[in-house]
Write an enzyme that holds these catalytic residues in place. Structure first.
Site, PDB file in Angstrom:
ATOM      1  N   SER A   1       0.833  -1.204   0.000  1.00 34.58           N
ATOM      2  CA  SER A   1       0.000   0.000   0.000  1.00 34.58           C
ATOM      3  C   SER A   1       0.868   1.255   0.000  1.00 34.58           C
ATOM      4  O   SER A   1       0.354   2.363  -0.022  1.00 34.58           O
ATOM      5  CB  SER A   1      -0.934   0.011   1.213  1.00 34.58           C
TER       6      SER A   1
ATOM      7  N   ASN B   1      -2.677  -2.109  13.156  1.00 32.00           N
ATOM      8  CA  ASN B   1      -4.133  -1.945  13.053  1.00 32.00           C
ATOM      9  C   ASN B   1      -4.628  -0.672  13.745  1.00 32.00           C
ATOM     10  O   ASN B   1      -5.434   0.077  13.189  1.00 32.00           O
ATOM     11  CB  ASN B   1      -4.849  -3.170  13.631  1.00 32.00           C
TER      12      ASN B   1
ATOM     13  N   THR C   1     -39.054  26.453 -12.159  1.00 31.79           N
ATOM     14  CA  THR C   1     -39.339  25.104 -11.652  1.00 31.79           C
ATOM     15  C   THR C   1     -39.570  24.260 -12.903  1.00 31.79           C
ATOM     16  O   THR C   1     -40.074  24.767 -13.913  1.00 31.79           O
ATOM     17  CB  THR C   1     -40.582  25.053 -10.742  1.00 31.79           C
ATOM     18  N   HIS C   2     -39.200  23.016 -12.846  1.00 29.85           N
ATOM     19  CA  HIS C   2     -39.265  22.142 -14.037  1.00 29.85           C
ATOM     20  C   HIS C   2     -38.484  22.746 -15.202  1.00 29.85           C
ATOM     21  O   HIS C   2     -38.778  22.451 -16.353  1.00 29.85           O
ATOM     22  CB  HIS C   2     -40.706  21.888 -14.481  1.00 29.85           C
TER      23      HIS C   2
ATOM     24  N   SER D   1     -12.309  25.499 -28.983  1.00 30.71           N
ATOM     25  CA  SER D   1     -12.421  24.276 -29.764  1.00 30.71           C
ATOM     26  C   SER D   1     -11.275  24.221 -30.758  1.00 30.71           C
ATOM     27  O   SER D   1     -10.817  25.251 -31.249  1.00 30.71           O
ATOM     28  CB  SER D   1     -13.762  24.263 -30.496  1.00 30.71           C
TER      29      SER D   1
ATOM     30  N   LYS E   1     -15.904  28.973 -30.907  1.00 29.21           N
ATOM     31  CA  LYS E   1     -16.385  28.394 -29.651  1.00 29.21           C
ATOM     32  C   LYS E   1     -15.671  28.947 -28.421  1.00 29.21           C
ATOM     33  O   LYS E   1     -14.492  29.248 -28.428  1.00 29.21           O
ATOM     34  CB  LYS E   1     -16.204  26.867 -29.647  1.00 29.21           C
TER      35      LYS E   1
ATOM     36  N   ASN F   1     -16.025  27.570 -24.452  1.00 27.92           N
ATOM     37  CA  ASN F   1     -16.732  26.538 -23.683  1.00 27.92           C
ATOM     38  C   ASN F   1     -16.478  26.637 -22.179  1.00 27.92           C
ATOM     39  O   ASN F   1     -15.364  26.942 -21.754  1.00 27.92           O
ATOM     40  CB  ASN F   1     -16.288  25.149 -24.163  1.00 27.92           C
TER      41      ASN F   1
ATOM     42  N   GLU G   1     -18.045  22.030 -16.589  1.00 31.44           N
ATOM     43  CA  GLU G   1     -18.384  20.670 -17.018  1.00 31.44           C
ATOM     44  C   GLU G   1     -17.558  19.633 -16.252  1.00 31.44           C
ATOM     45  O   GLU G   1     -18.057  18.566 -15.894  1.00 31.44           O
ATOM     46  CB  GLU G   1     -18.162  20.523 -18.522  1.00 31.44           C
TER      47      GLU G   1
ATOM     48  N   TYR H   1      -9.882  -5.977  12.586  1.00 33.77           N
ATOM     49  CA  TYR H   1      -9.179  -5.559  11.380  1.00 33.77           C
ATOM     50  C   TYR H   1      -9.227  -6.659  10.326  1.00 33.77           C
ATOM     51  O   TYR H   1      -9.019  -7.837  10.606  1.00 33.77           O
ATOM     52  CB  TYR H   1      -7.710  -5.197  11.675  1.00 33.77           C
TER      53      TYR H   1
ATOM     54  N   GLN I   1      -7.432  -1.820   4.041  1.00 31.11           N
ATOM     55  CA  GLN I   1      -6.323  -1.092   3.423  1.00 31.11           C
ATOM     56  C   GLN I   1      -6.804  -0.269   2.217  1.00 31.11           C
ATOM     57  O   GLN I   1      -6.242   0.767   1.896  1.00 31.11           O
ATOM     58  CB  GLN I   1      -5.248  -2.093   2.975  1.00 31.11           C
TER      59      GLN I   1
ATOM     60  N   LYS J   1      -8.193   3.859   1.789  1.00 31.51           N
ATOM     61  CA  LYS J   1      -7.430   5.085   1.558  1.00 31.51           C
ATOM     62  C   LYS J   1      -7.476   5.555   0.105  1.00 31.51           C
ATOM     63  O   LYS J   1      -7.461   6.756  -0.158  1.00 31.51           O
ATOM     64  CB  LYS J   1      -5.982   4.873   2.011  1.00 31.51           C
TER      65      LYS J   1
HETATM   66  N1  ARG Z   1      -1.305  -1.200   5.314  1.00 33.46           N
HETATM   67  C1  ARG Z   1      -2.299  -1.648   6.216  1.00 33.46           C
HETATM   68  C2  ARG Z   1      -3.598  -0.876   5.987  1.00 33.46           C
HETATM   69  O1  ARG Z   1      -3.517   0.143   5.404  1.00 33.46           O
HETATM   70  C3  ARG Z   1      -1.863  -1.430   7.634  1.00 33.46           C
HETATM   71  C4  ARG Z   1      -2.426  -2.416   8.588  1.00 33.46           C
HETATM   72  C5  ARG Z   1      -1.949  -3.782   8.280  1.00 33.46           C
HETATM   73  N2  ARG Z   1      -2.303  -4.708   9.305  1.00 33.46           N
HETATM   74  C6  ARG Z   1      -2.186  -6.023   9.145  1.00 33.46           C
HETATM   75  N3  ARG Z   1      -2.530  -6.762  10.120  1.00 33.46           N
HETATM   76  N4  ARG Z   1      -1.759  -6.545   8.029  1.00 33.46           N
HETATM   77  O2  ARG Z   1      -4.662  -1.285   6.390  1.00 33.46           O
END
Ligand code: ARG
Length: 466
Positions: free
Chosen positions: A24, A111, A156-157, A278, A284, A286, A291, A318, A323, A326
């Protein structure tokens, strides 16, 4: 043999393909600063309760500061085998400090560490979004001031309905954004309990001081259940939901202004610097920024959907699925922060085409409802008044007239005796707008009051709430 923290129990090194699949670091390096913050606070706590000497703690803090400087200078080395941001930073520390560095992971797990890092990151990101929302609110309020007195058709509409002040339209977005802002603040408040010290899932047998760490990191307190805290991603979902509504509000506004920019509406002009052209049609101009703001709302909605499905049905505590949170979190914030910033630029640059708007503002019988209300004031039941004005509009259409005021007194009287010449005082969009009285309406005095209220509330450098 690999340098994995779990290598004690493993006979074989991790397969390269597994490393590639499970890493990650390619995205969670964005938690670098937060991970270091958390580790420093954790080290200070370990020193306080006696697992580190003051000198060891100092070495660790100094080492972490140096590692952060390396990262910020782009000199920090990433290696796939170190998997994630937590293992990278810890390994770099051990490289520097040896056994002292090997003590840092006392009474914590990745975790609770990642849960803490993501909370710290999200808290900061929410503060940035709050500032971005306020900035856009400021831009809308200023646009309202700049266009004081300009009347536009309200729809409206998407059909012409009643006349409204342009400022009233802009202030409608300020209100939507204010709810967005309060959701952001509320989310930041609710997430602000420290998960660190939950360890892997059950807590730790070591006598740690979680309250101390919470205070160090600016949390309002500590989480109460280690199983919950190490698996809780509610705050990620809540934050991204708040972002999704912002994105939806921006998309609706962008759509409106894209329409306003068309030849057909002709309400709005944007400076050349904020438009694109364009490659084939020389004439044009734009509204691509609008958009893309509209289009990118899809990413944010996608991120929310992604997260909802990601956590659905996950057992305690966990699971590695987490993971993936993110990717969606970062993408949603990146998208919304950029869209908010550009939205403010566009609003600041926008000018209503007053002459174009005025030249057609009397079309569409925008004053019909106000005239109906004048009849109600004379004691005529609403249903009857509605019918009477409906007939009047019908008269106009039959005679090929575009406005109620073009009918003569005899036409009025022919439809209903209550339609005396004095009622002409509410005809025309200017009079109609003036006639509005209710709280929250487009009445000019009330709109003026709202502009002033918001100018006061949005004073630059006003306190942020996160
Ligand atoms: N890279 C992991 C995450 O973002 C960190 C936690 C990993 N924990 C584990 N028991 N493998 O979730």
């Amino acid at each position: 043999m690999s340098n994995k923290p779990w290598s004690g129990r493993f006979g074989d090194a991790t397969d390269r393909r597994v490393e590639q699949f499970t890493e990650s670091i390619s995205f969670d390096h964005r938690l670098f600063k937060q991970d270091i913050m958390g580790s420093k606070a954790h080290a200070r706590m370990l020193a306080k309760v006696g697992f580190l000497t003051a000198d060891e703690c100092q070495q660790i803090e100094r080492g972490l500061t140096e590692i952060q400087a390396e990262y910020e200078a782009g000199r920090f080395e990433f290696v796939l085998s170190r998997e994630d941001v937590h293992m990278h930073i810890e390994a770099a520390l051990v490289e520097r400090l040896g056994d002292v560095g090997r003590k840092l992971h006392t009474a914590r797990s990745r975790n609770d560490q990642v849960a803490t890092d993501v909370k710290l990151w999200t808290r900061e990101a929410l503060a940035r979004v709050e500032a971005g929302v306020r900035e856009l609110q400021r831009a809308f309020v200023q646009a309202g001031r700049r266009h004081a007195g300009v009347i536009v058709p309200g729809y409206t509409h998407l059909q012409r309905a009643q006349p409204v002040l342009a400022a009233h339209v802009f202030l409608a977005y300020v209100e939507k954004l204010e709810r967005d802002r309060s959701r952001v603040v509320d989310c930041a408040r609710r997430l602000n309990l420290l998960p660190l010290g939950s360890a892997a899932l059950a807590g730790t047998s070591l006598p740690i001081d979680r309250e101390f760490v919470a205070a160090e990191l600016g949390f309002d307190g500590i989480t109460a259940n280690s199983l919950d805290a190490s698996s809780d991603r509610d705050f990620v979902l809540e934050a991204v939901f708040a972002l999704t509504l912002i994105a939806e509000h921006l998309a609706g506004w962008a759509e409106e202004w894209i329409l306003w920019m068309t030849q057909e509406f002709g309400f709005l002009a944007l400076p050349d610097a904020l438009c694109t052209g364009s490659s084939i049609m020389p004439q044009k101009k734009n509204p691509d920024v609008l958009e893309l703001i509209r289009g990118r709302s899809a990413r944010v909605i996608g991120a929310l959907t992604n997260l909802l499905v990601l956590v659905k049905g996950l057992p305690l505590a966990y699971n590695r699925d987490l993971q993936e949170d993110k990717r969606a979190l970062f993408d949603a914030f990146d998208t919304v922060e950029a869209s908010l910033a550009l939205a403010a630029v566009v609003v600041d640059g926008a000018e209503l085409r007053r002459d174009r708007i005025a030249s057609r503002i009397e079309e569409g019988f925008l004053d019909a409802t106000t005239l109906m209300e004048a009849l109600i004031r004379l004691g005529i039941p609403q249903r009857t008044a509605h019918e009477i004005i409906g007939k009047l509009v019908g008269q106009c259409e039959r005679k090929g007239l575009g406005r109620l005021s073009e009918l003569d007194d005899a036409d009025f009287q022919a439809v209903h005796p209550a339609l005396g010449p004095e009622l002409r005082s509410v005809l025309g969009v200017k009079n109609a707008v003036q006639a509005f009285a209710s709280a929250g309406s487009t009445n000019p005095t009330r709109v003026e009051g709202e502009l002033t209220k918001w100018e006061r509330r949005l004073k630059p450098h006003g306190p942020t709430n996160i």
